[in-house]
Design an enzyme around this catalytic site. Structure first.
Site, PDB file in Angstrom:
ATOM      1  N   ASP A  99      -0.789  -2.240 -26.480  1.00 27.32           N
ATOM      2  CA  ASP A  99      -1.488  -1.423 -27.490  1.00 27.32           C
ATOM      3  C   ASP A  99      -2.210  -2.275 -28.538  1.00 27.32           C
ATOM      4  OD1 ASP A  99       1.114  -2.211 -28.245  1.00 27.32           O
ATOM      5  OD2 ASP A  99       1.273  -0.637 -29.742  1.00 27.32           O
ATOM      6  N   GLU A 157       3.991  -0.832 -28.671  1.00 24.77           N
ATOM      7  CA  GLU A 157       4.866  -1.834 -29.302  1.00 24.77           C
ATOM      8  C   GLU A 157       4.710  -1.794 -30.814  1.00 24.77           C
ATOM      9  OE1 GLU A 157       6.497  -5.071 -31.214  1.00 24.77           O
ATOM     10  OE2 GLU A 157       4.317  -4.874 -31.134  1.00 24.77           O
ATOM     11  N   GLU A 158       3.493  -1.483 -31.279  1.00 27.95           N
ATOM     12  CA  GLU A 158       3.234  -1.487 -32.725  1.00 27.95           C
ATOM     13  C   GLU A 158       3.858  -0.278 -33.429  1.00 27.95           C
ATOM     14  OE1 GLU A 158       2.037  -3.990 -34.162  1.00 27.95           O
ATOM     15  OE2 GLU A 158       0.751  -5.071 -32.763  1.00 27.95           O
ATOM     16  N   HIS A 388      -2.707  -9.329 -36.952  1.00 29.24           N
ATOM     17  CA  HIS A 388      -2.926  -8.079 -37.691  1.00 29.24           C
ATOM     18  C   HIS A 388      -4.035  -8.236 -38.731  1.00 29.24           C
ATOM     19  CE1 HIS A 388       1.001  -5.783 -36.616  1.00 29.24           C
ATOM     20  NE2 HIS A 388       0.671  -6.612 -35.655  1.00 29.24           N
TER      21      HIS A 388
HETATM   22 ZN   LIG Z   1       1.619  -6.637 -33.852  1.00 23.91          ZN
HETATM   23 ZN   LIG Z   2       2.175  -8.068 -31.105  1.00 23.25          ZN
END
Ligand SMILES: [Zn+2]
Ligand SMILES: [Zn+2]
Length: 415
Positions: A99, A157-158, A388
């Site tokens: 993702d 995952e986020e 990020h």
């Molecule tokens: Zn991340």
């Molecule tokens: Zn990551």
């Protein structure tokens, strides 16, 4: 005697073959162009957590073209596929997260995101690419593969959108670590603090458990000029923020790292009205399972009594986002020399623990896990930049390093 000699010879040949997995570096180099194309495709087409519809479809399409039988729509848009080797051995799993993040890309890449406001800023495009490269390589070299490898392409995952299940826990609920249970699970994450060419890992706990908490302070609204008629939720909320700092500084054993951050504080509607309600949200991070149990209990008590002292009421909600991610110590001891042989001793470094979190920890709680950091930084080419961030970039040579490192582990018959 003759038979014994030939038996011995046979064993010698077989044992040598077992100890020396095929040299795959040439096959990895041959994949270079394909790895670049794959990474650029996924980088240009990022999708948010639990919305990875096209990503999942494209992964499945590519695996099918390699000859895999593919299981789609696992835990939403996840994909699972297994390669069975020509030699007896155990099942291991390899996990890649797929993702992206809600960010507008700002790095001038020619293959930057075509999906507005969405970006692969955590390197999961590289994770997908390394996993697909491995899938292709192992399919090609499956005659020398001991046992089998189950590839797990994991969505969300986020973190799933509010109210939705997803990620590693949902994949496990849907049985990706069952029938049979893998003896180990491998994974990696790009690391912009590490030069391209290097990998690093740490045996034992290395990424923090992460909780998300919400505190709702309920007071009593009144005119800002008449505070004695109300209970000011802004004032009480501020006392709660201050008092919570003692969980880290006074309650926690300083030998165990703990972070408590209040990231948002919303209250009030007008300058001369005392707020009736304040809502605070934050995160708790620790590398220690005991601290992970103790800190929320300390918080609950402090919040409760602080609010009581000022005549307000408080509600405290806490959710575990990820457990501590720990590398299995035995698996790490075995993996280190395998990686050093594949990449050169000078390219395998010791990682430092960090308070970021990873939902790989859920998998590694169930089966022995080994997770490494893949260096993607190149100062000369100005590649790297924080995860990020809208300016995150990666040196694509890391793709080859990732495939080489993981192929070495997967072909070397996990003990
Ligand atoms: Zn991340
Ligand atoms: Zn990551």
């Amino acid at each position: 005697v003759k038979r014994l000699t030939s038996l011995l010879l046979g064993c010698l040949v077989l044992c040598a073959a077992r100890d020396n997995p095929p040299d795959v570096n040439a096959s990895v180099e041959a994949l270079r162009e394909k790895l670049l194309e794959t990474r650029r495709y996924f980088h240009a087409h990022p999708e948010l957590s639990n919305r990875e519809v096209e990503t999942g479809r494209e992964i499945a399409r590519r695996l099918t073209a390699m000859g895999y039988t593919v299981q789609e729509h696992v835990a939403g848009n996840g994909v699972v596929a297994t390669v069975t080797g020509g030699k007896p051995g155990k099942l291991v799993a390899y996990r890649a997260d797929i993702d992206a993040l809600p960010l507008t890309e700002d790095n001038g890449l020619p293959f930057k995101s075509v999906n507005p406001g969405v970006m692969h800023a955590c390197g999961h495009d590289l994770h997908i690419t390394v996993a697909l490269g491995l899938a292709e390589l192992l399919m090609k070299h499956r005659a020398s593969l001991h046992g089998s490898v189950r590839f797990i392409f994991q969505p969300a995952e986020e973190g799933s959108p509010p109210g939705e299940e997803g990620g590693a826990p949902l994949m496990m609920k849907q049985g990706v670590l069952e029938n049979p249970v893998p003896v180990a699970i491998y994974g990696l994450h790009t690391q912009p603090d590490l030069p391209v060419g290097d990998v690093s890992f740490l045996p034992g706990p290395f990424m923090a458990a992460a909780d998300r908490f919400k505190i709702t302070v309920t007071g009593k609204g009144s005119h800002g000029a008449q505070p004695h008629n109300g209970v000011d939720a802004v004032y009480v909320g501020a006392q709660v923020v201050n008092a919570l700092q003692s969980v880290v500084s006074r309650r926690n054993n300083p030998a165990r790292p703990l972070v408590l951050s209040v990231g948002s504080f919303h209250a009030g509607s007008r300058f001369n009205i005392l707020a009736e309600e304040a809502v605070l949200e934050g995160t708790l991070r620790t590398l220690d399972p005991e601290a992970h149990l103790q800190a929320p209990a300390d918080m609950a008590r402090i919040i409760d009594h602080t609010c009581q002292a000022h005549g307000a009421t408080c509600r405290f909600e806490n959710a575990v986002l990820a457990p501590v991610t720990a590398n299995d110590v035995r698996l790490s001891a075995w993996s280190g020399p395998v990686l050093e042989k594949a990449l050169g001793k000078q390219h395998v470094k010791t990682a430092r623990p960090a308070m970021i979190a990873e939902d790989f920890g859920f998998f590694a709680e169930k089966v022995p896990g080994f997770y490494l950091y893949l260096g993607v930084a190149n100062d000369e080419k100005h590649l790297g930049g924080p995860l990020h961030s809208p300016r995150y970039t990666a040196d694509e040579d890391a793709l080859l390093v990732g495939v080489k490192a993981m192929a070495a582990l997967l072909l070397a018959a996990t003990p």
